[in-house]
Write an enzyme that holds these catalytic residues in place. Structure first.
Site, PDB file in Angstrom:
ATOM      1  N   ASP A  98     -15.346  35.352  42.691  1.00 54.11           N
ATOM      2  CA  ASP A  98     -16.526  35.618  41.854  1.00 54.11           C
ATOM      3  C   ASP A  98     -17.070  37.039  41.921  1.00 54.11           C
ATOM      4  OD1 ASP A  98     -17.578  35.702  44.398  1.00 54.11           O
ATOM      5  OD2 ASP A  98     -18.445  33.697  44.298  1.00 54.11           O
ATOM      6  N   GLU A 120      -9.849  29.679  43.782  1.00 49.69           N
ATOM      7  CA  GLU A 120     -11.230  29.324  44.179  1.00 49.69           C
ATOM      8  C   GLU A 120     -12.101  29.150  42.923  1.00 49.69           C
ATOM      9  OE1 GLU A 120     -14.485  31.655  46.365  1.00 49.69           O
ATOM     10  OE2 GLU A 120     -13.347  30.840  48.025  1.00 49.69           O
ATOM     11  N   GLU A 134     -22.662  36.686  41.169  1.00 47.26           N
ATOM     12  CA  GLU A 134     -21.447  35.881  41.385  1.00 47.26           C
ATOM     13  C   GLU A 134     -21.397  34.602  40.554  1.00 47.26           C
ATOM     14  OE1 GLU A 134     -23.290  37.200  43.842  1.00 47.26           O
ATOM     15  OE2 GLU A 134     -21.950  38.616  44.830  1.00 47.26           O
ATOM     16  N   HIS A 209     -25.465  40.386  53.215  1.00 46.38           N
ATOM     17  CA  HIS A 209     -25.121  41.373  52.195  1.00 46.38           C
ATOM     18  C   HIS A 209     -25.570  40.999  50.792  1.00 46.38           C
ATOM     19  CE1 HIS A 209     -21.849  39.323  50.026  1.00 46.38           C
ATOM     20  NE2 HIS A 209     -21.474  38.827  51.184  1.00 46.38           N
ATOM     21  N   ARG A 211     -26.875  40.498  47.219  1.00 40.16           N
ATOM     22  CA  ARG A 211     -27.756  41.304  46.359  1.00 40.16           C
ATOM     23  C   ARG A 211     -29.145  40.694  46.191  1.00 40.16           C
ATOM     24  NH1 ARG A 211     -23.628  44.072  44.332  1.00 40.16           N
ATOM     25  NH2 ARG A 211     -24.118  45.941  43.139  1.00 40.16           N
ATOM     26  N   HIS A 242     -22.565  45.119  57.195  1.00 38.31           N
ATOM     27  CA  HIS A 242     -21.849  45.419  55.946  1.00 38.31           C
ATOM     28  C   HIS A 242     -22.012  46.899  55.616  1.00 38.31           C
ATOM     29  CE1 HIS A 242     -20.799  45.161  51.668  1.00 38.31           C
ATOM     30  NE2 HIS A 242     -20.366  43.924  51.868  1.00 38.31           N
TER      31      HIS A 242
HETATM   32  C1  UD1 Z   1     -19.303  42.788  46.767  1.00 36.52           C
HETATM   33  C2  UD1 Z   1     -19.293  41.721  45.661  1.00 36.52           C
HETATM   34  C3  UD1 Z   1     -19.786  40.389  46.221  1.00 36.52           C
HETATM   35  C4  UD1 Z   1     -19.011  39.997  47.472  1.00 36.52           C
HETATM   36  C5  UD1 Z   1     -19.088  41.132  48.476  1.00 36.52           C
HETATM   37  C6  UD1 Z   1     -18.252  40.820  49.708  1.00 36.52           C
HETATM   38  C7  UD1 Z   1     -19.806  42.305  43.317  1.00 36.52           C
HETATM   39  C8  UD1 Z   1     -20.843  42.713  42.352  1.00 36.52           C
HETATM   40  N1  UD1 Z   1     -20.217  42.117  44.598  1.00 36.52           N
HETATM   41  O1  UD1 Z   1     -20.650  43.043  47.125  1.00 36.52           O
HETATM   42  O2  UD1 Z   1     -19.623  39.384  45.241  1.00 36.52           O
HETATM   43  O3  UD1 Z   1     -19.587  38.832  48.018  1.00 36.52           O
HETATM   44  O4  UD1 Z   1     -18.565  42.335  47.874  1.00 36.52           O
HETATM   45  O5  UD1 Z   1     -18.544  41.703  50.755  1.00 36.52           O
HETATM   46  O6  UD1 Z   1     -18.653  42.166  42.961  1.00 36.52           O
HETATM   47  N2  UD1 Z   1     -19.041  49.991  50.847  1.00 36.52           N
HETATM   48  C9  UD1 Z   1     -18.360  50.891  51.654  1.00 36.52           C
HETATM   49  N3  UD1 Z   1     -17.111  50.545  52.108  1.00 36.52           N
HETATM   50  C10 UD1 Z   1     -16.544  49.354  51.818  1.00 36.52           C
HETATM   51  C11 UD1 Z   1     -17.250  48.437  51.020  1.00 36.52           C
HETATM   52  C12 UD1 Z   1     -18.482  48.774  50.532  1.00 36.52           C
HETATM   53  O7  UD1 Z   1     -18.841  51.981  51.938  1.00 36.52           O
HETATM   54  O8  UD1 Z   1     -15.416  49.106  52.249  1.00 36.52           O
HETATM   55  C13 UD1 Z   1     -20.369  50.358  50.316  1.00 36.52           C
HETATM   56  C14 UD1 Z   1     -20.296  51.409  49.182  1.00 36.52           C
HETATM   57  O9  UD1 Z   1     -21.385  52.277  49.302  1.00 36.52           O
HETATM   58  C15 UD1 Z   1     -20.442  50.546  47.921  1.00 36.52           C
HETATM   59  C16 UD1 Z   1     -21.400  49.477  48.421  1.00 36.52           C
HETATM   60  O10 UD1 Z   1     -20.991  49.211  49.747  1.00 36.52           O
HETATM   61  O11 UD1 Z   1     -20.956  51.288  46.822  1.00 36.52           O
HETATM   62  C17 UD1 Z   1     -21.490  48.238  47.598  1.00 36.52           C
HETATM   63  O12 UD1 Z   1     -20.209  47.631  47.357  1.00 36.52           O
HETATM   64  P1  UD1 Z   1     -20.081  46.555  46.139  1.00 36.52           P
HETATM   65  O13 UD1 Z   1     -18.685  46.057  46.098  1.00 36.52           O
HETATM   66  O14 UD1 Z   1     -20.653  47.123  44.915  1.00 36.52           O
HETATM   67  O15 UD1 Z   1     -21.080  45.418  46.537  1.00 36.52           O
HETATM   68  P2  UD1 Z   1     -21.102  44.418  47.787  1.00 36.52           P
HETATM   69  O16 UD1 Z   1     -22.543  44.233  48.128  1.00 36.52           O
HETATM   70  O17 UD1 Z   1     -20.155  44.872  48.808  1.00 36.52           O
HETATM   71  N1  UDP Z   2     -15.405  39.202  57.831  1.00 39.35           N
HETATM   72  C1  UDP Z   2     -14.621  40.135  58.513  1.00 39.35           C
HETATM   73  N2  UDP Z   2     -15.240  41.097  59.291  1.00 39.35           N
HETATM   74  C2  UDP Z   2     -16.593  41.166  59.407  1.00 39.35           C
HETATM   75  C3  UDP Z   2     -17.385  40.219  58.683  1.00 39.35           C
HETATM   76  C4  UDP Z   2     -16.766  39.261  57.909  1.00 39.35           C
HETATM   77  O1  UDP Z   2     -13.395  40.108  58.431  1.00 39.35           O
HETATM   78  O2  UDP Z   2     -17.094  42.037  60.126  1.00 39.35           O
HETATM   79  C5  UDP Z   2     -14.739  38.194  56.971  1.00 39.35           C
HETATM   80  C6  UDP Z   2     -15.197  36.763  57.147  1.00 39.35           C
HETATM   81  O3  UDP Z   2     -14.454  36.086  58.135  1.00 39.35           O
HETATM   82  C7  UDP Z   2     -14.962  36.167  55.762  1.00 39.35           C
HETATM   83  C8  UDP Z   2     -15.170  37.338  54.835  1.00 39.35           C
HETATM   84  O4  UDP Z   2     -15.069  38.508  55.630  1.00 39.35           O
HETATM   85  O5  UDP Z   2     -13.635  35.698  55.595  1.00 39.35           O
HETATM   86  C9  UDP Z   2     -16.528  37.234  54.188  1.00 39.35           C
HETATM   87  O6  UDP Z   2     -16.851  38.432  53.568  1.00 39.35           O
HETATM   88  P1  UDP Z   2     -18.281  38.705  52.968  1.00 39.35           P
HETATM   89  O7  UDP Z   2     -19.342  37.984  53.758  1.00 39.35           O
HETATM   90  O8  UDP Z   2     -18.397  40.177  52.847  1.00 39.35           O
HETATM   91  O9  UDP Z   2     -18.170  38.126  51.491  1.00 39.35           O
HETATM   92  P2  UDP Z   2     -18.477  36.696  50.822  1.00 39.35           P
HETATM   93  O10 UDP Z   2     -17.637  35.680  51.500  1.00 39.35           O
HETATM   94  O11 UDP Z   2     -19.950  36.442  50.956  1.00 39.35           O
HETATM   95  O12 UDP Z   2     -18.098  36.924  49.397  1.00 39.35           O
END
Ligand code: UD1
Ligand code: UDP
Length: 379
Positions: A98, A120, A134, A209, A211, A242
């Site tokens: 999602d 999923e 999502e 994390h 939103r 995160h």
């Molecule tokens: C995203 C997904 C969310 C998912 C989550 C899992 C969308 C809109 N959101 O949210 O559905 O549950 O990932 O974690 O698709 N960043 C880093 N390094 C990384 C990852 C992220 O620096 O490896 C920082 C960056 O500044 C980036 C910000 O996190 O701009 C936000 O990342 P983004 O993918 O937009 O949103 P998430 O909150 O991570």
């Molecule tokens: N996870 C990881 N390292 C971390 C935190 C989470 O590998 O430090 C894994 C966790 O086991 C799960 C996935 O990341 O499988 C969940 O990711 P996240 O919470 O970012 O996303 P969501 O599941 O809410 O979309």
């Protein structure tokens, strides 16, 4: 006999963890050409998973920007995938879950008239804004998809209620359990640079994390953690923060440097999954943790108002507590003080799969490609 070309597209950490078992199974089938395209909506958190599961993408859009928003991700994925889809002309595109990558990859595939398989599929809260975005991402992906891989019967029911044809839905289990069973081991030894944690104390694992929790709600969550560590001297909080700066800045400001708080970088999946097995309690707003923790027998308090994963809530190992400070403290206190309440929740149950979801998905894909050849590529 060449069955066809399958392109697997994903962009974030959880998608990568849950697609890794599918890629592994697909690659075992010589008659299918498997192509991996990552959008890198996440960068470092994605790369951690790619390296653990030894996945080398054929395409990498390298999209992540420090200040990305839903518009930049959406347009980046859409424009980035266009040329790849036109060049590769896959017979099927597989997306997961999602995220914005998921929905937009499905949309781009639709524009190229390429069928989409949704892994999923069918998770729903029926609240457009929770989780945001999502719930809408997965609903829209469901509208675009041809094959729906539902992890549970509940997910299947959700799809049927939206008039998805029954013959397009398969209940496969969730591939996260495949990944977890592959990764958690009783003889696992944490790496030498792993944070020093006292496993004899009661550890509370925290991740945040979402939103819709940004701002005051997250502040409330962190205040609840402070209250709990004040009240219970024998607990420690381990919190892999995160990378999102909105989450990270607030967490560091409110909890950084505090006694009995371990604020650490996101962990690689292997140490993280094995850490889950060792902690006392989990507080999270994550989706994936709600699926993993029950199979490890760890109680989870979910820091959200809604969940699309009702199975473990029904079974009693996951409780939806929201983000209100008093509610979080009350529910955590109950589990920290009352052994029988704790034991009621700490049962190992497995409503999300048996570790063979990826195999089932790939069997369906093989049938789909075979029939497609026979029907002259019509969908
Ligand atoms: C995203 C997904 C969310 C998912 C989550 C899992 C969308 C809109 N959101 O949210 O559905 O549950 O990932 O974690 O698709 N960043 C880093 N390094 C990384 C990852 C992220 O620096 O490896 C920082 C960056 O500044 C980036 C910000 O996190 O701009 C936000 O990342 P983004 O993918 O937009 O949103 P998430 O909150 O991570
Ligand atoms: N996870 C990881 N390292 C971390 C935190 C989470 O590998 O430090 C894994 C966790 O086991 C799960 C996935 O990341 O499988 C969940 O990711 P996240 O919470 O970012 O996303 P969501 O599941 O809410 O979309």
């Amino acid at each position: 006999m060449h069955l066809g070309k399958v392109m697997v597209v994903f962009g974030t950490r959880p998608e990568a963890i849950k697609m890794a078992p599918v890629i592994k199974e697909l690659k075992k089938v010589e008659d299918i050409q498997t192509i991996v395209a990552v959008t890198a909506q996440h960068r470092d958190m994605l790369d951690q998973v790619l390296s653990l599961f030894k996945i080398v993408p054929d395409y990498d859009l390298n999209l992540m920007q420090k200040q990305q928003d839903l518009y930049t991700i959406t347009t980046g994925v859409l424009n980035g995938l266009r040329d790849i889809l036109v060049k590769e002309k896959p017979d099927l595109v597989l997306v997961h879950g999602d995220t914005s990558t998921t929905f937009v990859a499905a949309l781009a595939s639709f524009y190229e008239r390429i069928p989409v398989g949704h892994v999923e599929a069918g998770l729903r809260t029926r609240n457009k804004y929770s989780p945001f975005p999502e719930e809408m991402n997965r609903s829209l992906t469901g509208r675009l998809a041809e094959l729906h891989f539902a992890p549970t019967d509940t997910a299947r029911e959700n799809l049927l209620a939206e008039a998805v044809a029954a013959f397009k839905i398969w209940v496969t289990g969730n591939t996260v359990i495949d990944a977890l069973l592959d990764t958690v081991r009783t003889d696992y030894v944490f790496p030498s640079d792993f944070p020093r944690l006292d496993f004899d104390r009661r550890l509370i694992l925290v991740t945040t994390h979402r939103r819709e929790n940004w701002g005051d709600r997250m502040r409330d969550i962190y205040e609840a953690l402070l209250e709990l560590t004040d009240e219970f001297e024998d607990i420690e909080v381990v919190f892999p923060v995160h990378k999102n700066p909105i989450v990270k800045d607030l967490a560091l400001k409110m909890l950084g440097g505090r006694e009995r708080f371990h604020l650490i970088e996101p962990l690689d999946y292997e140490p993280f999954a094995n850490l889950m097995r060792k902690v006392h309690l989990i507080l999270t707003d994550s989706g994936g943790l709600q699926e993993e923790a029950p199979s490890l027998g760890k109680p989870v308090l979910v820091l959200r108002d809604t969940t699309e994963r009702p199975e473990a809530v029904k079974a009693g190992t996951v409780k939806l507590v929201g983000t209100n400070r008093q509610a979080i403290v009350r529910e955590a206190r109950l589990l920290l003080q009352d052994q029988s309440e704790y034991e009621k929740m700490a049962m190992a149950i497995n409503p999300y799969g048996d570790g063979k979801a990826a195999q089932r998905i790939v069997n369906v894909i093989m049938d789909f490609l075979y029939v497609r050849i026979g029907s002259n590529n019509k969908i």
